[in-house]
Design an enzyme around this catalytic site. Structure first.
Site, PDB file in Angstrom:
ATOM      1  N   ASP A  46     -27.875  -9.388   8.722  1.00 40.67           N
ATOM      2  CA  ASP A  46     -26.817 -10.386   8.757  1.00 40.67           C
ATOM      3  C   ASP A  46     -25.994 -10.258   7.475  1.00 40.67           C
ATOM      4  O   ASP A  46     -26.555 -10.150   6.386  1.00 40.67           O
ATOM      5  CB  ASP A  46     -27.432 -11.782   8.851  1.00 40.67           C
ATOM      6  CG  ASP A  46     -26.701 -12.662   9.841  1.00 40.67           C
ATOM      7  OD1 ASP A  46     -25.496 -12.896   9.626  1.00 40.67           O
ATOM      8  OD2 ASP A  46     -27.323 -13.116  10.812  1.00 40.67           O
ATOM      9  N   ASP A 103     -21.172 -12.545   9.815  1.00 34.49           N
ATOM     10  CA  ASP A 103     -21.008 -13.983   9.991  1.00 34.49           C
ATOM     11  C   ASP A 103     -19.547 -14.414   9.828  1.00 34.49           C
ATOM     12  O   ASP A 103     -18.916 -14.049   8.821  1.00 34.49           O
ATOM     13  CB  ASP A 103     -21.875 -14.679   8.938  1.00 34.49           C
ATOM     14  CG  ASP A 103     -22.086 -16.139   9.204  1.00 34.49           C
ATOM     15  OD1 ASP A 103     -22.779 -16.471  10.171  1.00 34.49           O
ATOM     16  OD2 ASP A 103     -21.559 -16.973   8.430  1.00 34.49           O
ATOM     17  N   ASP A 106     -27.612 -20.731  16.933  1.00 33.10           N
ATOM     18  CA  ASP A 106     -26.661 -21.845  16.841  1.00 33.10           C
ATOM     19  C   ASP A 106     -26.470 -22.577  18.169  1.00 33.10           C
ATOM     20  O   ASP A 106     -25.746 -23.575  18.222  1.00 33.10           O
ATOM     21  CB  ASP A 106     -25.278 -21.327  16.414  1.00 33.10           C
ATOM     22  CG  ASP A 106     -25.254 -20.775  15.001  1.00 33.10           C
ATOM     23  OD1 ASP A 106     -26.088 -21.207  14.179  1.00 33.10           O
ATOM     24  OD2 ASP A 106     -24.402 -19.916  14.725  1.00 33.10           O
ATOM     25  N   GLU A 119     -19.000 -11.738  14.160  1.00 33.90           N
ATOM     26  CA  GLU A 119     -19.076 -13.074  14.775  1.00 33.90           C
ATOM     27  C   GLU A 119     -17.743 -13.756  14.543  1.00 33.90           C
ATOM     28  O   GLU A 119     -17.310 -13.905  13.403  1.00 33.90           O
ATOM     29  CB  GLU A 119     -20.209 -13.892  14.149  1.00 33.90           C
ATOM     30  CG  GLU A 119     -20.467 -15.173  14.930  1.00 33.90           C
ATOM     31  CD  GLU A 119     -20.797 -16.379  14.078  1.00 33.90           C
ATOM     32  OE1 GLU A 119     -21.384 -17.328  14.610  1.00 33.90           O
ATOM     33  OE2 GLU A 119     -20.455 -16.411  12.880  1.00 33.90           O
TER      34      GLU A 119
HETATM   35  O1  ISL Z   1     -22.894 -23.614  15.240  1.00 37.85           O
HETATM   36  C1  ISL Z   1     -21.727 -23.809  15.449  1.00 37.85           C
HETATM   37  C2  ISL Z   1     -21.279 -24.872  16.276  1.00 37.85           C
HETATM   38  O2  ISL Z   1     -22.244 -25.758  16.381  1.00 37.85           O
HETATM   39  C3  ISL Z   1     -20.694 -22.972  14.948  1.00 37.85           C
HETATM   40  O3  ISL Z   1     -19.594 -23.687  14.524  1.00 37.85           O
HETATM   41  C4  ISL Z   1     -21.193 -22.111  13.842  1.00 37.85           C
HETATM   42  O4  ISL Z   1     -21.252 -22.813  12.671  1.00 37.85           O
HETATM   43  C5  ISL Z   1     -20.266 -20.950  13.767  1.00 37.85           C
HETATM   44  O5  ISL Z   1     -20.476 -20.251  14.943  1.00 37.85           O
HETATM   45  C6  ISL Z   1     -20.571 -20.057  12.599  1.00 37.85           C
HETATM   46  O6  ISL Z   1     -21.910 -19.681  12.606  1.00 37.85           O
HETATM   47  C7  ISL Z   1     -22.375 -18.888  11.607  1.00 37.85           C
HETATM   48  O7  ISL Z   1     -21.975 -19.314  10.322  1.00 37.85           O
HETATM   49  C8  ISL Z   1     -22.489 -20.550   9.868  1.00 37.85           C
HETATM   50  C9  ISL Z   1     -23.984 -20.699  10.078  1.00 37.85           C
HETATM   51  O8  ISL Z   1     -24.354 -22.041   9.901  1.00 37.85           O
HETATM   52  C10 ISL Z   1     -24.398 -20.252  11.456  1.00 37.85           C
HETATM   53  O9  ISL Z   1     -25.788 -20.340  11.602  1.00 37.85           O
HETATM   54  C11 ISL Z   1     -23.885 -18.864  11.645  1.00 37.85           C
HETATM   55  O10 ISL Z   1     -24.299 -18.297  12.851  1.00 37.85           O
HETATM   56  C12 ISL Z   1     -22.171 -20.620   8.416  1.00 37.85           C
HETATM   57  O11 ISL Z   1     -22.655 -19.469   7.776  1.00 37.85           O
END
Ligand code: ISL
Length: 569
Positions: free
Chosen positions: A101, A209, A345, A272
């Site tokens: 990640d 991310d 998530d 992502e």
């Molecule tokens: O989980 C979400 C909605 O409930 C998304 O908004 C999520 O925060 C978004 O997809 C980004 O996710 C990623 O970055 C975040 C982290 O909290 C998540 O776990 C990660 O997958 C911040 O780093």
């Protein structure tokens, strides 16, 4: 993309490990790298090609590792660099790859870069983050003095006041996750160097991310713009200023040049990208542009959202078909899809889009899996999905651990929402649903830990666990194994053209896949209603069954939650 030489990842299936919840090897109640090493047989048995490991870097764990304080080490909570090397070697020995990640939109507020940046307004790293004075004419800390009106993904404003300097710093996520300033070339160079260091160590790629948030729309003089007001809130939607901002493709192309060039054939890169459109995704994944191999898009997991994810609406089948159909068509000639229902998530798909009642849980889990894995794209399996793991039966606020859920609760209740309703929404949508420990066996902590698990184990593990499913050919696990094998053996699954059928049907999802004269018909009943197959798809009953999710197939009837992969003559 020429069909003769498709990249290796077009045939691959990726398995996501959320290490904190996968397997605890040292009894502290938190999963770790030792635990991942203990269960590599599970992955090999499933047949997956790649392991994507959620963050294991040193971190204060404000967001379970998505707040990184050192990019080039392993948090002792999870193990050591030596164990990471061991994991790389063990995976490679089994013909699997490791994708790490990459969380570089933001760091932890404890990262040395941020500590320096915050230490004074003239520190050389001040500009590595987004520091801004209060809104013109206002004093630091005044209500509404934040530099923009943006609402954070984790509730509240995206700006935190630093009392010492009287300036605010930007955090699109939690206040302990300050955003890096990618406008500054030193930031980009530091990130590239760190990425090369991991690749040199043997990792096979990155899941990036929120990578489409690294370019912010900066006006003259560094001005950031307010967004349109959000209903019922003093805050606004700033997404136009940070989703796929003006320099996003430049930054991703530069990263490709600086980090991946020369090695990209062997790697897997997936960005992502919340809010990405299919048109943008086509640009990001066009091989000729050299950006990323594929993106995670969010359209299908937003179809049950209203004004926010906490405002839940039932999924309408037509919307799902329209959405998946558009993505399949949009990336048919250029680009590539990634396919997922579950990740760390998202609430568990079997509870959210399937039917987790005892009668239909197994059938709906395997039906959803069949639907997804027969699309064109690279499928991602999230730990426990292959076991039919379901949402947790939360009954009180104390059971939640996730920063997003807890922040939402504080903000919603203080804004006057009924606490019981807030809890109901959390129960359905909280990310903690995905984060309960993997259910390995029927023992008290599901074989996850000998200690006290950091998040409660689902009580249904006595019935739903890996050990119970491993030798059961009717299990969810066995069905995933068959789906993955089918992708590896039959070229039409990874590469065939996709055509959606029955776009307006409310309960049956059907499509064809064609390659070089081979035609598959996939039909999935996403309901408890039985259907006469011949009335829906006259060619179906006579076709050869390649793979189905229910035994004792009656060719004429499509039973509740039945899925069939048929080969047309
Ligand atoms: O989980 C979400 C909605 O409930 C998304 O908004 C999520 O925060 C978004 O997809 C980004 O996710 C990623 O970055 C975040 C982290 O909290 C998540 O776990 C990660 O997958 C911040 O780093």
């Amino acid at each position: 993309m020429p069909v003769e030489q498709p990249p290796w990842w077009t045939r691959a299936v990726v398995y996501q490990v959320y290490p904190r919840s996968f397997m605890d090897s040292d009894g502290d109640g938190i999963g770790d790298l030792g635990g991942v090493l203990l269960h590599l047989d599970h992955l090999a048995d499933l047949g997956v090609d790649v392991l994507w490991l959620s963050p294991v870097y040193p971190s204060p764990q404000a967001d379970n590792g998505y707040d990184i304080s050192d990019y080039q080490d392993i948090d002792p909570l999870f193990g050591s660099l030596e164990q990471l090397d061991e994991l790389i070697a063990a995976l490679h020995a089994r013909g699997m790859k490791l994708v790490m990640d990459l969380v570089v939109n933001h760091t932890s507020d404890q990262h040395p870069w941020f500590l320096e940046s915050r230490s004074s307004t003239d520190n050389p790293k001040r500009d590595w983050y987004w520091w801004r004075p209060p809104r013109e004419g206002m004093a630091p800390g005044d209500p509404g003095a934040e530099p923009t009106n943006w609402q954070s993904f984790f509730s509240g404003p995206t700006w935190e006041l630093d009392e010492a300097s009287g300036e605010y710093y930007l955090h699109l996520f939690d206040r302990r996750q300050p955003d890096l300033n990618w406008e500054n070339p030193e930031v980009r160079q530091a990130v590239h160097a760190m990425m090369r260091w991991w690749l040199d160590r043997g990792v096979d790629g990155f899941r990036m991310d929120v990578i489409n948030m690294i370019s912010k729309d900066v006006g003259p003089g560094g001005h950031l713009h307010d967004g349109p007001p959000l209903a019922g809130s003093a805050l606004g939607d700033g997404s136009a200023s940070y989703l796929c901002g003006p320099r996003i493709h430049e930054f991703v192309q530069e990263m490709h040049r600086e980090v991946f060039a020369g090695r990209d054939g062997a790697l897997l890169t997936v960005g992502e990208m919340p809010g990405v459109t299919v048109e943008q995704a086509r640009l990001f994944t066009d091989p000729a542009r050299a950006e990323v191999d594929m993106v995670f898009q969010f359209e299908h997991v937003g179809l049950d959202h209203g004004t926010s994810k906490w405002d839940i609406h039932p999924l309408r089948m037509r919307d799902l078909k329209a959405s998946f159909g558009r993505w399949q068509a949009g990336l048919a000639d250029v680009g590539w899809n990634s396919l997922y229902w579950d990740n760390h998530d998202q609430p568990r798909a079997v509870s959210r889009f399937g039917d987790d009642s005892p009668r239909y849980r197994r059938d709906s889990a395997t039906c959803l899996a069949t639907l997804l894995h027969l699309h064109r794209g690279t499928p991602y399996v999230y730990q426990g999905e292959e076991l039919g793991m379901a949402n947790y039966p939360f009954t009180s606020l104390e059971e939640f651990a996730d920063v997003e859920s807890l922040n939402h609760h504080v903000h919603a209740v203080s804004a006057g929402h009924d606490p019981a309703e807030v809890l109901t929404a959390l129960r359905c949508m909280s990310r903690d649903n995905a984060r309960t420990p993997v259910q390995w066996d029927a023992s008290p902590n599901a074989g996850f830990t000998t200690g006290t698990p950091w998040l409660a184990v689902h009580p249904d593990h006595v019935e739903w666990n890996a050990e119970a499913q491993r030798d059961d050919e009717h299990s969810v696990l066995a069905h995933y194994r068959r789906l993955i094998a089918l992708r590896h053996t039959d070229d039409v699954v990874p590469l065939g053209d996709f055509t959606m059928l029955l776009p307006d049907h409310d309960e049956v999802y059907a499509f064809t896949r064609c390659l070089d004269g081979v035609e598959l018909l996939v039909v999935c009943n996403l309901s408890r209603t039985p259907y006469r197959l011949a009335e829906l798809l006259p060619e179906a009953p006579a076709a050869e069954l390649l793979l189905g999710n229910l035994p004792d197939d009656d060719p004429a009837e499509l039973r509740p939650w039945e899925a069939r992969v048929l080969r047309l003559p």
